[in-house]
Design an enzyme around this catalytic site. Structure first.
Site, PDB file in Angstrom:
ATOM      1  N   GLY A  96      16.589  -8.705  21.174  1.00  0.00           N
ATOM      2  CA  GLY A  96      17.912  -7.852  21.603  1.00  0.00           C
ATOM      3  C   GLY A  96      17.852  -7.010  22.794  1.00  0.00           C
ATOM      4  N   CYS A  97      16.825  -7.327  23.914  1.00  0.00           N
ATOM      5  CA  CYS A  97      16.663  -6.582  25.232  1.00  0.00           C
ATOM      6  C   CYS A  97      17.366  -7.651  26.088  1.00  0.00           C
ATOM      7  CB  CYS A  97      15.112  -6.393  25.387  1.00  0.00           C
ATOM      8  SG  CYS A  97      14.367  -5.319  24.502  1.00  0.00           S
ATOM      9  N   LEU A  98      17.830  -6.971  27.318  1.00  0.00           N
ATOM     10  CA  LEU A  98      18.435  -7.537  28.397  1.00  0.00           C
ATOM     11  C   LEU A  98      17.275  -8.288  28.983  1.00  0.00           C
ATOM     12  CD1 LEU A  98      20.940  -5.075  29.658  1.00  0.00           C
ATOM     13  CD2 LEU A  98      21.455  -7.068  28.235  1.00  0.00           C
ATOM     14  N   SER A  99      15.962  -7.599  29.178  1.00  0.00           N
ATOM     15  CA  SER A  99      14.788  -8.398  29.966  1.00  0.00           C
ATOM     16  C   SER A  99      13.955  -8.738  28.958  1.00  0.00           C
ATOM     17  CB  SER A  99      14.325  -7.327  31.078  1.00  0.00           C
ATOM     18  OG  SER A  99      14.348  -6.078  30.399  1.00  0.00           O
TER      19      SER A  99
END
Length: 287
Positions: A96-99
């Site tokens: 669920g993280c962009l990175s």
């Protein structure tokens, strides 16, 4: 002057010149304006946080504006990570993280937890540093009880995009789950609890507004998939509502839950999941 020295000690010498340059203008604000700033920052009492995290949060909140807090995150991102290459594995990846973010944890002999983490994005790496430094050295219980609203007390929430805010909540959630798992393992066999209790505890890391876990194992009695599980607990139906699911697709929400339950899933055969945000709930019938 003493307050300036305290903030400098908390945040590092590299940041001293920029902070002092802005300090004059900050101190010159009217007493009424400074009072308003203090009132807006009272999201979480830092006395309720682990001491190391409280120190970092107070330091960030003491900086004059968002620009300096953003620069502090970048400064932290430049520090060398303690995460070993061997720990960059799927089990340590935060969903669920962009990175890309990896977080590892271990239980020390004194019963406290030590974290290590890293990210391939600078701002996110600074957030990882904040969490790793702030939570390491605390007990599993203290970590699980951390209120994610401290990000507002630190005054950095408004500097982050909605995606990074959600990623921050997910990182904290994974760290809480790892701490809870380490604490449970330390109890030994004598402290063994039901699988349902373990699932419920792990998911508290998401700060759910509603959580309903139904044991449906009896509906599968006699089936091949229901045999051999501890206490006969094999099938569960989960309904969970949490702000942490905002902006996450259904698959990502399920991945986040499976990550938090990584050490519990081998103990059961099936988990049916319904994961929603509070905004996605149907409105109550109007009179």
């Amino acid at each position: 002057f003493c307050a300036v020295v305290a903030v400098v000690a908390m945040l590092g010498r590299t940041f001293v010149a920029a902070w002092l340059a802005a300090a004059g203008a900050f101190v010159a604000r009217s007493g009424a304006e400074r009072g308003a700033v203090r009132r807006r920052a009272s999201s979480v009492e830092t006395s309720e946080l682990p001491p190391a995290l409280a120190t970092l949060v107070n330091g960030l909140a003491s900086l004059p504006d968002d620009k300096y807090r953003y620069k502090q995150l970048l400064f932290w991102a430049g520090e060398k990570t303690t995460l070993e290459d061997s720990a960059r594995i799927p089990e340590n990846k935060v969903p669920g993280c962009l990175s890309t973010v990896h977080i590892d944890a271990k239980l020390e002999s004194d019963g406290t937890v030590t974290f290590a983490g890293d990210s391939d994005a600078l701002v996110t790496k600074g957030l990882v540093h904040l969490l790793v430094k702030g939570l390491s050295g605390s007990t599993p219980e203290a970590i699980v009880n951390v209120d994610p609203a401290f990000i507002r007390t630190a005054k950095i929430a408004q500097s982050l995009t909605p995606g990074r805010n959600n990623g921050f909540v997910n990182m904290l959630g994974v760290m809480k789950a790892k701490a809870a798992a380490l604490g449970a393992a330390d109890l030994g066999a004598a402290g063994e609890r039901s699988v349902a209790a373990e699932i419920t505890q792990r998911l508290q890391a998401l700060n759910p507004t509603d959580l309903d876990l139904v044991d449906e194992s009896h509906l599968h009695a006699g089936h091949a998939g229901a045999a051999g599980f501890r206490g006969g607990e094999s099938h569960f139906k989960l309904t969970i509502v949490a702000d942490a699911f905002a902006d996450l697709a259904r698959v990502k929400r399920h991945q986040l839950i499976y990550t938090l339950l990584a050490d519990v899933m081998p103990k059961i055969h099936a988990l049916q999941i319904t994961a929603k945000t509070p905004d996605e709930l149907p409105l109550p019938d109007q009179p």
